[in-house]
Scaffold this active site. Sequence first.
Site, mmCIF file in Angstrom:
data_model
loop_
_atom_site.group_PDB
_atom_site.id
_atom_site.type_symbol
_atom_site.label_atom_id
_atom_site.label_comp_id
_atom_site.label_asym_id
_atom_site.label_seq_id
_atom_site.Cartn_x
_atom_site.Cartn_y
_atom_site.Cartn_z
ATOM 1 N N GLU A 404 19.958 87.659 57.300
ATOM 2 C CA GLU A 404 19.623 89.053 57.001
ATOM 3 C C GLU A 404 18.420 89.553 57.778
ATOM 4 O O GLU A 404 18.380 90.694 58.253
ATOM 5 C CB GLU A 404 19.397 89.225 55.495
ATOM 6 C CG GLU A 404 20.654 89.184 54.646
ATOM 7 C CD GLU A 404 21.151 87.771 54.325
ATOM 8 O OE1 GLU A 404 22.154 87.641 53.617
ATOM 9 O OE2 GLU A 404 20.508 86.802 54.800
ATOM 10 N N GLN A 426 25.459 91.906 51.481
ATOM 11 C CA GLN A 426 26.632 91.550 50.687
ATOM 12 C C GLN A 426 26.375 91.820 49.205
ATOM 13 O O GLN A 426 27.247 92.305 48.491
ATOM 14 C CB GLN A 426 26.981 90.082 50.918
ATOM 15 C CG GLN A 426 28.406 89.735 50.552
ATOM 16 C CD GLN A 426 28.819 88.402 51.126
ATOM 17 O OE1 GLN A 426 28.380 87.358 50.651
ATOM 18 N NE2 GLN A 426 29.659 88.425 52.148
ATOM 19 N N ALA A 428 22.764 93.316 46.907
ATOM 20 C CA ALA A 428 21.382 93.778 47.049
ATOM 21 C C ALA A 428 20.394 92.647 46.832
ATOM 22 O O ALA A 428 19.302 92.640 47.419
ATOM 23 C CB ALA A 428 21.102 94.917 46.062
ATOM 24 N N ASP A 429 20.758 91.675 46.016
ATOM 25 C CA ASP A 429 19.885 90.526 45.746
ATOM 26 C C ASP A 429 19.492 89.798 47.030
ATOM 27 O O ASP A 429 18.396 89.256 47.138
ATOM 28 C CB ASP A 429 20.590 89.532 44.814
ATOM 29 C CG ASP A 429 21.238 90.196 43.618
ATOM 30 O OD1 ASP A 429 20.825 89.916 42.484
ATOM 31 O OD2 ASP A 429 22.174 90.997 43.816
ATOM 32 N N HIS A 471 23.281 88.002 41.576
ATOM 33 C CA HIS A 471 24.241 88.981 42.101
ATOM 34 C C HIS A 471 24.248 90.254 41.263
ATOM 35 O O HIS A 471 25.186 91.037 41.338
ATOM 36 C CB HIS A 471 25.659 88.387 42.117
ATOM 37 C CG HIS A 471 25.835 87.241 43.045
ATOM 38 N ND1 HIS A 471 25.360 85.987 42.770
ATOM 39 C CD2 HIS A 471 26.430 87.150 44.270
ATOM 40 C CE1 HIS A 471 25.657 85.160 43.760
ATOM 41 N NE2 HIS A 471 26.308 85.844 44.689
#
Length: 665
Positions: A404, A426, A428-429, A471
């Site tokens: 990321e 994929q 936000a976490d 998640h």
Amino acid sequence: MQFNRKALTNAQLINFYHELLYPRLIEEKMLVLLRQGKISKWFSGIGQEAIAVGATLALESDEWIMPLHRNLGVFTSRKMPLHKLFMQWQGNHEGYSKGRERSFHFGSKEHFICGMISHLGPQLAVADGAGLANQLQQKHKVALAFTGDGGTSEGDFHEALNVAAVWNLPVIFIIENNGYGLSTPVNEQYRCKNLVDKAIGYGMEGVQIDGNNILEVYDTISGVRKYCIEQQKPYLIECMTFRMRGHEEASGTKYVPKELFDIWAEKDPIKNYEEYLLNEQILTPSAIEDIRHNMKLAIEEELQIAYQAAPMVANTREELADVYAPAPPVEEPSENMRNNSATTEKPHRLIDALKDGLDLAMQKHDKLILMGQDIAEYGGAFKITEGLLEKYGKNRVRNTPLCESAIIGTALGLSLEGFKSMVEMQFADFVSVGFNQIVNNLAKIHYRWNQNADVVVRMPTGAGVGAGPFHSQSNEAWFTHVPGLKVVYPATPFDAKGLLLASFNDPNPILFFEHKALYRSVTGYVPNEYYEIPIGKARVAQSGSDLSIITYGAGVHWALQYCAEHTDSSIEIIDLRTLLPLDYDSIRNTVLKTGKVLVLHEDTLTGGIGAEISAWITEHCFEHLDAPVMRCASLDTPVPFNTTLEQNFLAHARLAETIERLLNY
């Protein structure tokens, strides 16, 4: 030290000497000024000049360079005026960052130099983005990034090299191995024999060279540049060198064995090159003396210009205005458009509206690049990008490795060349592993040196789907504290499409939150055509007079559900839509209308955006309140997996009792 001139002319060799000597003489002057208190800090590159100068001379003037602390030779070789550089170092308004940045933490679009941040690794991924932009535009250009031996231990080094290798990007990575990361020697930094050996692990070529030999540096990088352009591949170069001063002047050099200074003094890049030019009778002692004398005079003249800079005067309006790049004005769509079902074939789910928005944005902006894990053939974890690969091709819809930080840095690099980009988290976490790039690089870059970061980070967020603590987090408050970011959070399909299109038309970095539980559970009529909704503007989701609920995302639907089940009260619902910047006018208007306010959000209570809103209302609207501002938020715990526990965790579980308590106050 052996010098091989190859096909270089005498004029070129003499020019190299000028370029090499100039930063050394500037530095020697800066060290005097530092002792006199005329500058506050200095990171010395004495002993390392050949790397910065040789690399810059080997590139064309419009190829992006990502330098670090000890690369004064990059700035001087790109012909940045010394008087303006000195204004920068003094913190003058006339410097490159209006007094907002120190030493070499600034960039210049005009000179194709990207300003560093103190977290050294992120520079490498920005070079990936510039390299990708060159590749997409079919420019025969490279991007070049510097790092130190210490920086190779950072995750950003691994991520940036991996992305460059996987995507076959024309990027040159230079390691300046000077033996120390501040005071930590290389034998405590890594265990491989040579740092260049890391290249093989990424499937790229690499070479180790004498970083103190200006001709070797120039020749190597010239050849590597040609290779990167012809092969469309990256390259790693380890330059062996030594810094003759401390990490910065205040740190000193007591941790370095004295004999190392003696050894490396004999390898001084300027002294050795001078001897070569003298031996080859390219320059004479008197010519060298004249060059030095004239340079010192020129430096003094430039400093006199800089000394005439006006004293700094703080201008609060200018400071606030420069946090964001100017965005084009956007008009709120008419209520007729919002409510006219004839403009679409069938109701849209939130996910459908987002897909439509992405498609229209790709049509409107031909330099918009989509990046994310599994977004191409697979269509993304939530299938929002499904079908876009077939329509726009792999150059514009790109699967990424699991990195990321590097991808967000790449997005910033694309901005340098006028591209727009979307990065899909994929979940936000997962943005936590790209946090540094967002809050320190993207968010601050316009304020620091007037460079926009035209990046939208899409963030599937929220609980209610039994996905557990990694998640399901609502982490929007992590970013609402960061000047320079815009944080958008739609609750309806209509707003999702319009806000997404506006986000792609905005030159600032935007965190675009999409509640996963709303993707397929809420519907509404959405126009087929292109339209935008202004960022920073709330909407009245429902009018009322007894109490105001200020909320966003899933909270809007919780509030509407409560009102549908409790028709005896007149409740106004404000859908914020944007959390940064907040629409304080809409907040004030609803407070004046009802006198009672509940701030509702799915995020946990402590430190959530509700605390900021409550504080602002108390400070600015206190005399209009008929009750304390109340907050309804989720429990201060991680998000549990078990759905019974999760429902108890969510603010929704306490909404009714909180509303009734406020109504009865």
